[in-house]
Design a protein around this motif. Structure first.
Motif, PDB file in Angstrom:
ATOM      1  N   LEU A   1     -89.058  34.584  -3.524  1.00 48.02           N
ATOM      2  CA  LEU A   1     -90.089  33.571  -3.752  1.00 48.02           C
ATOM      3  C   LEU A   1     -89.862  32.321  -2.904  1.00 48.02           C
ATOM      4  O   LEU A   1     -90.805  31.789  -2.307  1.00 48.02           O
ATOM      5  N   LYS A   2     -88.620  31.868  -2.815  1.00 48.76           N
ATOM      6  CA  LYS A   2     -88.356  30.654  -2.028  1.00 48.76           C
ATOM      7  C   LYS A   2     -88.693  30.859  -0.552  1.00 48.76           C
ATOM      8  O   LYS A   2     -89.170  29.953   0.112  1.00 48.76           O
ATOM      9  N   PHE A   3     -88.497  32.076  -0.047  1.00 50.74           N
ATOM     10  CA  PHE A   3     -88.840  32.371   1.345  1.00 50.74           C
ATOM     11  C   PHE A   3     -90.358  32.367   1.554  1.00 50.74           C
ATOM     12  O   PHE A   3     -90.855  31.845   2.549  1.00 50.74           O
ATOM     13  N   LEU A   4     -91.093  32.940   0.602  1.00 46.42           N
ATOM     14  CA  LEU A   4     -92.558  32.930   0.688  1.00 46.42           C
ATOM     15  C   LEU A   4     -93.110  31.512   0.607  1.00 46.42           C
ATOM     16  O   LEU A   4     -94.026  31.146   1.346  1.00 46.42           O
ATOM     17  N   VAL A   5     -92.541  30.716  -0.283  1.00 38.90           N
ATOM     18  CA  VAL A   5     -92.991  29.329  -0.439  1.00 38.90           C
ATOM     19  C   VAL A   5     -92.717  28.534   0.832  1.00 38.90           C
ATOM     20  O   VAL A   5     -93.578  27.789   1.310  1.00 38.90           O
ATOM     21  N   VAL A   6     -91.542  28.691   1.399  1.00 37.87           N
ATOM     22  CA  VAL A   6     -91.197  27.964   2.627  1.00 37.87           C
ATOM     23  C   VAL A   6     -92.101  28.399   3.780  1.00 37.87           C
ATOM     24  O   VAL A   6     -92.594  27.564   4.539  1.00 37.87           O
ATOM     25  N   ALA A   7     -92.349  29.707   3.913  1.00 35.42           N
ATOM     26  CA  ALA A   7     -93.231  30.188   4.977  1.00 35.42           C
ATOM     27  C   ALA A   7     -94.640  29.631   4.801  1.00 35.42           C
ATOM     28  O   ALA A   7     -95.252  29.138   5.759  1.00 35.42           O
ATOM     29  N   GLY A   8     -95.160  29.688   3.587  1.00 33.35           N
ATOM     30  CA  GLY A   8     -96.503  29.168   3.327  1.00 33.35           C
ATOM     31  C   GLY A   8     -96.601  27.676   3.561  1.00 33.35           C
ATOM     32  O   GLY A   8     -97.572  27.185   4.162  1.00 33.35           O
ATOM     33  N   ALA A   9     -95.602  26.926   3.095  1.00 32.91           N
ATOM     34  CA  ALA A   9     -95.613  25.474   3.287  1.00 32.91           C
ATOM     35  C   ALA A   9     -95.506  25.109   4.763  1.00 32.91           C
ATOM     36  O   ALA A   9     -96.165  24.173   5.225  1.00 32.91           O
ATOM     37  N   THR A  10     -94.721  25.860   5.527  1.00 27.79           N
ATOM     38  CA  THR A  10     -94.582  25.590   6.960  1.00 27.79           C
ATOM     39  C   THR A  10     -95.889  25.840   7.692  1.00 27.79           C
ATOM     40  O   THR A  10     -96.325  25.014   8.507  1.00 27.79           O
ATOM     41  N   ILE A  11     -96.532  26.952   7.399  1.00 31.71           N
ATOM     42  CA  ILE A  11     -97.807  27.262   8.043  1.00 31.71           C
ATOM     43  C   ILE A  11     -98.865  26.241   7.655  1.00 31.71           C
ATOM     44  O   ILE A  11     -99.585  25.720   8.517  1.00 31.71           O
ATOM     45  N   LEU A  12     -98.959  25.916   6.366  1.00 31.21           N
ATOM     46  CA  LEU A  12     -99.946  24.932   5.903  1.00 31.21           C
ATOM     47  C   LEU A  12     -99.708  23.575   6.548  1.00 31.21           C
ATOM     48  O   LEU A  12    -100.646  22.928   7.037  1.00 31.21           O
ATOM     49  N   TYR A  13     -98.473  23.128   6.578  1.00 30.77           N
ATOM     50  CA  TYR A  13     -98.119  21.838   7.164  1.00 30.77           C
ATOM     51  C   TYR A  13     -98.558  21.764   8.619  1.00 30.77           C
ATOM     52  O   TYR A  13     -99.170  20.790   9.056  1.00 30.77           O
ATOM     53  N   ASN A  14     -98.249  22.798   9.386  1.00 28.11           N
ATOM     54  CA  ASN A  14     -98.548  22.772  10.817  1.00 28.11           C
ATOM     55  C   ASN A  14    -100.028  22.924  11.117  1.00 28.11           C
ATOM     56  O   ASN A  14    -100.548  22.263  12.016  1.00 28.11           O
ATOM     57  N   VAL A  15    -100.723  23.777  10.386  1.00 30.02           N
ATOM     58  CA  VAL A  15    -102.165  23.938  10.612  1.00 30.02           C
ATOM     59  C   VAL A  15    -102.900  22.648  10.245  1.00 30.02           C
ATOM     60  O   VAL A  15    -103.778  22.186  10.991  1.00 30.02           O
TER      61      VAL A  15
END
Length: 156
Positions: free
Chosen positions: A87-101
């Motif tokens: 879960l922490k990996f999915l959250v970090v990936a999603g937050a990184t993509i959202l932040y950059n987009v």
């Protein structure tokens, strides 16, 4: 906040696999998973102000982007699979993509030349990979800090 000072000084000069990791975003997302959305928004606000003061981006952009990333992380906290190791990996990936987009969208709205698709391939995806590599380290740091702030108690 030491993480935001480190982000604006040390990490702006550090490069892992050609990208500059956003340790404050990692810390904020993982803090939300440990301590909740309210404290995560506080981390995002304080850290975002420090980064906004020291950057050339429009003021408030980092605060808003970290707030969006912490809100996404809060969805992971209330998830049925909260105890799942991935879960922490999915959250970090999603937050990184959202932040950059969202960062590209805000910069384009402010009149900067920020191409979305080339940025996704050259910056965002490698940054997601680097954040995945750093997640166990930052998560361990967050857990230690949480235990120091609120030690475990025994109920009688």
């Amino acid at each position: 906040m030491l993480v935001s000072v480190a982000q604006s000084t040390v990490m702006s000069n550090a490069s892992i696999l050609g990208v500059h990791p956003n340790v404050l975003l990692l810390f904020t997302a993982l803090w939300v998973l440990q301590r909740g959305h309210g404290e995560g928004l506080l981390v995002a606000l304080v850290g975002g102000v420090i980064l906004d003061v020291s950057s050339a981006a429009p003021f408030g952009m980092t605060i808003a982007l970290l707030g969006a990333g912490s809100s996404l992380a809060a969805l992971g906290r209330v998830n049925v699979f909260r105890g799942a190791w991935y879960l922490k990996f999915l959250v970090v990936a999603g937050a990184t993509i959202l932040y950059n987009v969202l960062s590209v969208a805000v910069l384009r709205g402010a009149g900067f030349q920020a191409p979305l698709w080339p940025a996704l391939g050259r910056i965002v995806l490698p940054e997601v990979f680097v954040h995945m590599l750093l997640t166990p380290i930052v998560y361990a740091l967050v857990r230690v800090l949480c235990l120091r702030l609120e030690p475990a108690t025994v109920e009688i």
